[in-house]
Design an enzyme around this catalytic site. Sequence first.
Site, PDB file in Angstrom:
ATOM      1  N   GLY A   9       4.780 -13.648  -1.199  1.00  0.00           N
ATOM      2  CA  GLY A   9       4.868 -13.363   0.228  1.00  0.00           C
ATOM      3  C   GLY A   9       5.149 -14.576   1.083  1.00  0.00           C
ATOM      4  O   GLY A   9       6.060 -14.570   1.919  1.00  0.00           O
TER       5      GLY A   9
ATOM      6  N   CYS B 256      -2.900   1.978   6.702  1.00  0.00           N
ATOM      7  CA  CYS B 256      -3.120   1.331   7.997  1.00  0.00           C
ATOM      8  C   CYS B 256      -3.591   2.326   9.051  1.00  0.00           C
ATOM      9  O   CYS B 256      -4.317   1.961   9.974  1.00  0.00           O
ATOM     10  CB  CYS B 256      -1.858   0.624   8.455  1.00  0.00           C
ATOM     11  SG  CYS B 256      -0.406   1.686   8.578  1.00  0.00           S
TER      12      CYS B 256
ATOM     13  N   GLU C  42       8.511   2.151  14.779  1.00  0.00           N
ATOM     14  CA  GLU C  42       9.275   2.671  13.655  1.00  0.00           C
ATOM     15  C   GLU C  42       9.270   4.188  13.765  1.00  0.00           C
ATOM     16  O   GLU C  42       8.474   4.764  14.493  1.00  0.00           O
ATOM     17  CB  GLU C  42       8.652   2.226  12.328  1.00  0.00           C
ATOM     18  CG  GLU C  42       8.678   0.719  12.132  1.00  0.00           C
ATOM     19  CD  GLU C  42       8.055   0.261  10.829  1.00  0.00           C
ATOM     20  OE1 GLU C  42       8.399  -0.844  10.375  1.00  0.00           O
ATOM     21  OE2 GLU C  42       7.209   1.005  10.276  1.00  0.00           O
TER      22      GLU C  42
ATOM     23  N   GLY D  13       8.760 -14.926   2.578  1.00  0.00           N
ATOM     24  CA  GLY D  13       8.585 -14.630   3.998  1.00  0.00           C
ATOM     25  C   GLY D  13       8.945 -15.806   4.875  1.00  0.00           C
ATOM     26  O   GLY D  13       9.640 -15.656   5.897  1.00  0.00           O
TER      27      GLY D  13
ATOM     28  N   GLY E 140       9.596 -11.847  -4.731  1.00  0.00           N
ATOM     29  CA  GLY E 140       8.933 -13.146  -4.769  1.00  0.00           C
ATOM     30  C   GLY E 140       7.597 -13.092  -4.067  1.00  0.00           C
ATOM     31  O   GLY E 140       7.157 -12.031  -3.611  1.00  0.00           O
TER      32      GLY E 140
ATOM     33  N   GLU F  11       4.331  -4.012  12.456  1.00  0.00           N
ATOM     34  CA  GLU F  11       3.413  -2.874  12.287  1.00  0.00           C
ATOM     35  C   GLU F  11       2.213  -3.414  11.550  1.00  0.00           C
ATOM     36  O   GLU F  11       2.302  -3.791  10.379  1.00  0.00           O
ATOM     37  CB  GLU F  11       4.114  -1.745  11.514  1.00  0.00           C
ATOM     38  CG  GLU F  11       3.423  -0.399  11.669  1.00  0.00           C
ATOM     39  CD  GLU F  11       2.341  -0.178  10.634  1.00  0.00           C
ATOM     40  OE1 GLU F  11       1.147  -0.306  11.007  1.00  0.00           O
ATOM     41  OE2 GLU F  11       2.667   0.100   9.483  1.00  0.00           O
TER      42      GLU F  11
ATOM     43  N   ASN G 116       0.789  -1.235   0.000  1.00  0.00           N
ATOM     44  CA  ASN G 116       0.000   0.000   0.000  1.00  0.00           C
ATOM     45  C   ASN G 116       0.821   1.286   0.000  1.00  0.00           C
ATOM     46  O   ASN G 116       0.371   2.322  -0.472  1.00  0.00           O
ATOM     47  CB  ASN G 116      -0.983   0.006   1.179  1.00  0.00           C
ATOM     48  CG  ASN G 116      -0.289  -0.067   2.520  1.00  0.00           C
ATOM     49  OD1 ASN G 116       0.693  -0.774   2.697  1.00  0.00           O
ATOM     50  ND2 ASN G 116      -0.821   0.659   3.490  1.00  0.00           N
TER      51      ASN G 116
END
Length: 471
Positions: A202, A278, A451, A206, A200, A244, A146
């Site tokens: 997720g 978010c 963050e 991941g 790649g 987050e 996003n």
Amino acid sequence: MDFTKQYIDGAWVPSASQTYIDVENPATKTVFAKVPAGNAADVDAAAKAAAKAFPAWEATPPKTRVELMQKMLSYFQSIEDDVVQAVVSELGAPVTFARANHVRYQYERIESYMDLTLRAPFVEYLPKSTVYRRPLGVIGCITPWNYPLGQIVQKVIPAILAGCTVVFKPSQHTPLTAYYLADAFDHAGFPKGVFNLVAGRGSEIGNALCDHPLINMISFTGSTEAGSGVAQRALAGLKRISMELGGKSPCVLLKQDNYESGIRSCFNSLFLNAGQTCTALSRLLIPRSDKGKIETLIKQILPEYIVGDPTKAETKIGPLSSQHQYDTVKGYIQKGIDGGARILAGGLPDAPDAGYYVRPTIFADVTNDMAIAQEEIFGPVLCVIPYDTVEEAVKIANDTPYGLNAAVWGPKTLALDVGRRILAGNVYINDGPRDVEAPFGGFKESGIGREGGLDGILEFTEPQALFDHGN
């Protein structure tokens, strides 16, 4: 720009998978690029390169790290038009918003991290000890689609400035912006292995990051559901985690004479990235006694938020990012209708034949127990919830699993008091601006860690106390 390779150990190399992922323009539904569908072998190569580079990078003085980052930023700024075009094409963000918020605002964040690095307490002298904040090692960074640049900046930049090395996985849906940043790192002359990009899917990348023994920490941004899975997998290897996650943020309008500024602030937060933020203020809490007045203002202001072609300067709301997002948001609008909320504006979208467009949809007479008021929709859907007392407003604001962001508009003393009582990591009081030096993160299911600001740099360090009689 060649998007078909990975950036590993200071070089653009073919993926071990030899397969690719299509990148779709959500405004036209056309495939216009492809990136590698990387695999565990790519992650292994990147992690080994990062681990090899770490000792020398840890020993590099912060001033030198900052100088290299400044070179990176200078080159990145010189290719701004390409970066903006990438954000518009892969995300569907309106070009004006893309340039100002997705790109130029990130320069400010990077500059802030550089300034803070030179002031960070990497060594702190206490009365009877010395505390060294040592870089954690190799950081696996996983970012969502996003904010394809902003989310990278919040992780990769402070991690590298803190003395860590990075293996970074961009979203498979919006990966192109990340390639331009990798190009800037390459041009700046960072040592091989300090920054690595592995594109790649997720789950595959991941999982490989979470499982790899040379990776010391996972920094993840995404949905709460996905974050929980990532955290559990990473913690199986006792990796540090920073998460987050989601939000269902309230905008509280206290009783006042003029509600226009508060409504516009709420709309800007929610609509300008098509609701795909978010921190979006997706619940508007209003005094029941002024319900009619506020609803009239909402309908008067909303037409300013033009939906359309993201390449046009006048467009304020572009398409959603994908068919999946379109289906999800459409489903929530139907849930709102089925749940008895009253449509004040918008409604069910048309078929997405020409792009994944959804008009701003505003529900009135929402109660906080409805699905649309409790669950993160991630689209341009606003829930207007009336309240009778300030105490009730605070209770409603806190009555979700989330606690990421909030805003309070009204007389300053009361607004400050209400803001302090809302369980959210960030709370905006009236027209208070975002401060890039402030920590960013959430309470409850909105995440773990912080963050932004000094906290965002120290997040990538481990304190070590030496008891040496101090100074």
